[in-house]
Design a protein around this motif. Structure first.
Motif, PDB file in Angstrom:
ATOM      1  N   LEU A  22       0.833  -1.204   0.000  1.00  0.00           N
ATOM      2  CA  LEU A  22       0.000   0.000   0.000  1.00  0.00           C
ATOM      3  C   LEU A  22       0.866   1.252   0.000  1.00  0.00           C
ATOM      4  O   LEU A  22       0.556   2.239  -0.681  1.00  0.00           O
ATOM      5  CB  LEU A  22      -0.952   0.005   1.202  1.00  0.00           C
ATOM      6  CG  LEU A  22      -2.145  -0.930   1.110  1.00  0.00           C
ATOM      7  CD1 LEU A  22      -2.886  -0.978   2.444  1.00  0.00           C
ATOM      8  CD2 LEU A  22      -3.089  -0.535  -0.018  1.00  0.00           C
ATOM      9  N   ASP A  23       1.951   1.239   0.780  1.00  0.00           N
ATOM     10  CA  ASP A  23       2.871   2.383   0.795  1.00  0.00           C
ATOM     11  C   ASP A  23       3.446   2.623  -0.592  1.00  0.00           C
ATOM     12  O   ASP A  23       3.533   3.768  -1.050  1.00  0.00           O
ATOM     13  CB  ASP A  23       4.005   2.160   1.801  1.00  0.00           C
ATOM     14  CG  ASP A  23       3.550   2.270   3.253  1.00  0.00           C
ATOM     15  OD1 ASP A  23       2.438   2.794   3.504  1.00  0.00           O
ATOM     16  OD2 ASP A  23       4.305   1.820   4.137  1.00  0.00           O
ATOM     17  N   ALA A  24       3.838   1.552  -1.277  1.00  0.00           N
ATOM     18  CA  ALA A  24       4.385   1.680  -2.630  1.00  0.00           C
ATOM     19  C   ALA A  24       3.324   2.225  -3.593  1.00  0.00           C
ATOM     20  O   ALA A  24       3.631   3.056  -4.462  1.00  0.00           O
ATOM     21  CB  ALA A  24       4.905   0.330  -3.116  1.00  0.00           C
ATOM     22  N   GLU A  25       2.084   1.782  -3.430  1.00  0.00           N
ATOM     23  CA  GLU A  25       1.005   2.262  -4.295  1.00  0.00           C
ATOM     24  C   GLU A  25       0.748   3.750  -4.062  1.00  0.00           C
ATOM     25  O   GLU A  25       0.570   4.514  -5.011  1.00  0.00           O
ATOM     26  CB  GLU A  25      -0.273   1.462  -4.031  1.00  0.00           C
ATOM     27  CG  GLU A  25      -1.463   1.904  -4.868  1.00  0.00           C
ATOM     28  CD  GLU A  25      -2.728   1.147  -4.519  1.00  0.00           C
ATOM     29  OE1 GLU A  25      -3.187   0.378  -5.370  1.00  0.00           O
ATOM     30  OE2 GLU A  25      -3.245   1.329  -3.385  1.00  0.00           O
ATOM     31  N   ARG A  26       0.747   4.184  -2.815  1.00  0.00           N
ATOM     32  CA  ARG A  26       0.451   5.580  -2.477  1.00  0.00           C
ATOM     33  C   ARG A  26       1.450   6.550  -3.101  1.00  0.00           C
ATOM     34  O   ARG A  26       1.104   7.689  -3.393  1.00  0.00           O
ATOM     35  CB  ARG A  26       0.412   5.766  -0.962  1.00  0.00           C
ATOM     36  CG  ARG A  26      -0.864   5.267  -0.340  1.00  0.00           C
ATOM     37  CD  ARG A  26      -0.949   5.569   1.150  1.00  0.00           C
ATOM     38  NE  ARG A  26      -1.910   4.684   1.751  1.00  0.00           N
ATOM     39  CZ  ARG A  26      -1.615   3.650   2.525  1.00  0.00           C
ATOM     40  NH1 ARG A  26      -0.371   3.384   2.848  1.00  0.00           N
ATOM     41  NH2 ARG A  26      -2.563   2.891   3.016  1.00  0.00           N
ATOM     42  N   VAL A  27       2.676   6.107  -3.290  1.00  0.00           N
ATOM     43  CA  VAL A  27       3.705   6.956  -3.892  1.00  0.00           C
ATOM     44  C   VAL A  27       3.293   7.382  -5.302  1.00  0.00           C
ATOM     45  O   VAL A  27       3.610   8.478  -5.741  1.00  0.00           O
ATOM     46  CB  VAL A  27       5.071   6.215  -3.912  1.00  0.00           C
ATOM     47  CG1 VAL A  27       6.092   6.947  -4.743  1.00  0.00           C
ATOM     48  CG2 VAL A  27       5.566   6.010  -2.495  1.00  0.00           C
ATOM     49  N   SER A  28       2.540   6.531  -5.981  1.00  0.00           N
ATOM     50  CA  SER A  28       2.160   6.819  -7.365  1.00  0.00           C
ATOM     51  C   SER A  28       0.855   7.610  -7.479  1.00  0.00           C
ATOM     52  O   SER A  28       0.454   7.973  -8.581  1.00  0.00           O
ATOM     53  CB  SER A  28       2.031   5.514  -8.151  1.00  0.00           C
ATOM     54  OG  SER A  28       0.918   4.775  -7.677  1.00  0.00           O
ATOM     55  N   ILE A  29       0.194   7.885  -6.368  1.00  0.00           N
ATOM     56  CA  ILE A  29      -1.108   8.566  -6.397  1.00  0.00           C
ATOM     57  C   ILE A  29      -0.911  10.067  -6.237  1.00  0.00           C
ATOM     58  O   ILE A  29      -0.231  10.520  -5.318  1.00  0.00           O
ATOM     59  CB  ILE A  29      -2.026   8.039  -5.271  1.00  0.00           C
ATOM     60  CG1 ILE A  29      -2.298   6.547  -5.459  1.00  0.00           C
ATOM     61  CG2 ILE A  29      -3.337   8.815  -5.243  1.00  0.00           C
ATOM     62  CD1 ILE A  29      -3.039   5.904  -4.295  1.00  0.00           C
ATOM     63  N   ASP A  30      -1.513  10.843  -7.120  1.00  0.00           N
ATOM     64  CA  ASP A  30      -1.474  12.301  -7.034  1.00  0.00           C
ATOM     65  C   ASP A  30      -2.330  12.738  -5.835  1.00  0.00           C
ATOM     66  O   ASP A  30      -3.549  12.545  -5.836  1.00  0.00           O
ATOM     67  CB  ASP A  30      -2.000  12.908  -8.334  1.00  0.00           C
ATOM     68  CG  ASP A  30      -2.007  14.412  -8.293  1.00  0.00           C
ATOM     69  OD1 ASP A  30      -2.931  14.983  -7.679  1.00  0.00           O
ATOM     70  OD2 ASP A  30      -1.078  15.022  -8.870  1.00  0.00           O
ATOM     71  N   GLU A  31      -1.678  13.295  -4.832  1.00  0.00           N
ATOM     72  CA  GLU A  31      -2.361  13.623  -3.575  1.00  0.00           C
ATOM     73  C   GLU A  31      -3.495  14.625  -3.751  1.00  0.00           C
ATOM     74  O   GLU A  31      -4.579  14.448  -3.188  1.00  0.00           O
ATOM     75  CB  GLU A  31      -1.352  14.172  -2.563  1.00  0.00           C
ATOM     76  CG  GLU A  31      -0.354  13.142  -2.084  1.00  0.00           C
ATOM     77  CD  GLU A  31       0.687  13.731  -1.157  1.00  0.00           C
ATOM     78  OE1 GLU A  31       0.361  14.678  -0.392  1.00  0.00           O
ATOM     79  OE2 GLU A  31       1.830  13.258  -1.181  1.00  0.00           O
ATOM     80  N   ASP A  32      -3.268  15.692  -4.520  1.00  0.00           N
ATOM     81  CA  ASP A  32      -4.312  16.696  -4.707  1.00  0.00           C
ATOM     82  C   ASP A  32      -5.522  16.119  -5.424  1.00  0.00           C
ATOM     83  O   ASP A  32      -6.666  16.381  -5.045  1.00  0.00           O
ATOM     84  CB  ASP A  32      -3.768  17.896  -5.487  1.00  0.00           C
ATOM     85  CG  ASP A  32      -2.724  18.680  -4.698  1.00  0.00           C
ATOM     86  OD1 ASP A  32      -2.747  18.625  -3.438  1.00  0.00           O
ATOM     87  OD2 ASP A  32      -1.890  19.346  -5.335  1.00  0.00           O
ATOM     88  N   SER A  33      -5.279  15.305  -6.427  1.00  0.00           N
ATOM     89  CA  SER A  33      -6.381  14.722  -7.192  1.00  0.00           C
ATOM     90  C   SER A  33      -7.193  13.749  -6.357  1.00  0.00           C
ATOM     91  O   SER A  33      -8.426  13.741  -6.423  1.00  0.00           O
ATOM     92  CB  SER A  33      -5.846  14.015  -8.443  1.00  0.00           C
ATOM     93  OG  SER A  33      -5.238  14.949  -9.293  1.00  0.00           O
ATOM     94  N   ILE A  34      -6.525  12.918  -5.558  1.00  0.00           N
ATOM     95  CA  ILE A  34      -7.269  11.945  -4.753  1.00  0.00           C
ATOM     96  C   ILE A  34      -8.061  12.650  -3.652  1.00  0.00           C
ATOM     97  O   ILE A  34      -9.154  12.218  -3.288  1.00  0.00           O
ATOM     98  CB  ILE A  34      -6.343  10.830  -4.199  1.00  0.00           C
ATOM     99  CG1 ILE A  34      -7.156   9.568  -3.851  1.00  0.00           C
ATOM    100  CG2 ILE A  34      -5.556  11.284  -3.011  1.00  0.00           C
ATOM    101  CD1 ILE A  34      -7.659   8.804  -4.998  1.00  0.00           C
TER     102      ILE A  34
END
Length: 181
Positions: free
Chosen positions: A72-84
């Motif tokens: 999950l930590d590895a996945e979160r790195v790829s997620i655009d924080e503002d967009s999510i």
């Protein structure tokens, strides 16, 4: 990452965690794979010490939870924080409405909410592709509700509309780095 039974390991581990205790058949249905693939993934988790079996159901071990958290930590790195966060903000009013709607068990209102929520779930799936499976689960549950099977609104232990909604809410909050309140 492909796992036993050609199942995505992150999706598998997260499904077991969210459901707490789950059998191979429910896992297969939830993940959208064959019964044989679900059983192979179930068995592999047990064999690798990532899950423990009791009464034909598994739950994650500390080793399984650690692997899940790493993935999950590895996945979160790829997620655009503002967009999510924007997706979460769009979801929250629907979530408030959903809570009241489940109590009324009104199939027409559920279908209307589903239609309005689909854009939010499309956006969520764009940022976290493994969550796209939830749209199929919502559609399956809604079809059963519309066919007169009211247990598919909120029955625990199956992928009822409410069960899937609670899981997607948790997934979205975690992806956005927020705790559920």
């Amino acid at each position: 990452m492909a796992f036993a039974g050609n199942v995505d390991e992150l999706a598998l581990l997260q499904s077991v965690r969210l459901k707490e205790r789950v059998g191979s058949g429910v896992l297969a249905e939830h993940l959208g794979v064959s019964a044989a693939s679900g059983q192979a993934a179930y068995d592999a988790l047990v064999e690798q010490g990532k899950a423990v079996e009791s009464d034909n159901q598994i739950s994650l071990t500390d080793k399984g939870l650690a692997e899940l958290n790493d993935q999950l930590d590895a996945e979160r790195v790829s997620i655009d924080e503002d967009s999510i966060l924007e997706v979460l903000e769009a979801f929250l009013p629907l979530d408030e409405e959903f809570s009241a709607l489940v109590a009324s068990a009104d199939a027409a209102s559920l279908a209307d909410l589903d239609r309005r929520a689909s854009n939010v779930f499309d956006d969520l799936s764009a940022f976290v592709p493994r969550l796209s499976r939830y749209q199929d689960l919502f559609a399956d549950a809604l079809a059963k509700v519309q066919a007169g099977e009211s247990k598919w609104i909120a029955e625990p232990g199956i992928d009822s509309y409410a069960t899937v909604w609670v899981e997607i809410r948790q997934e979205l909050c975690e992806a956005a780095g927020k705790s559920e309140n």
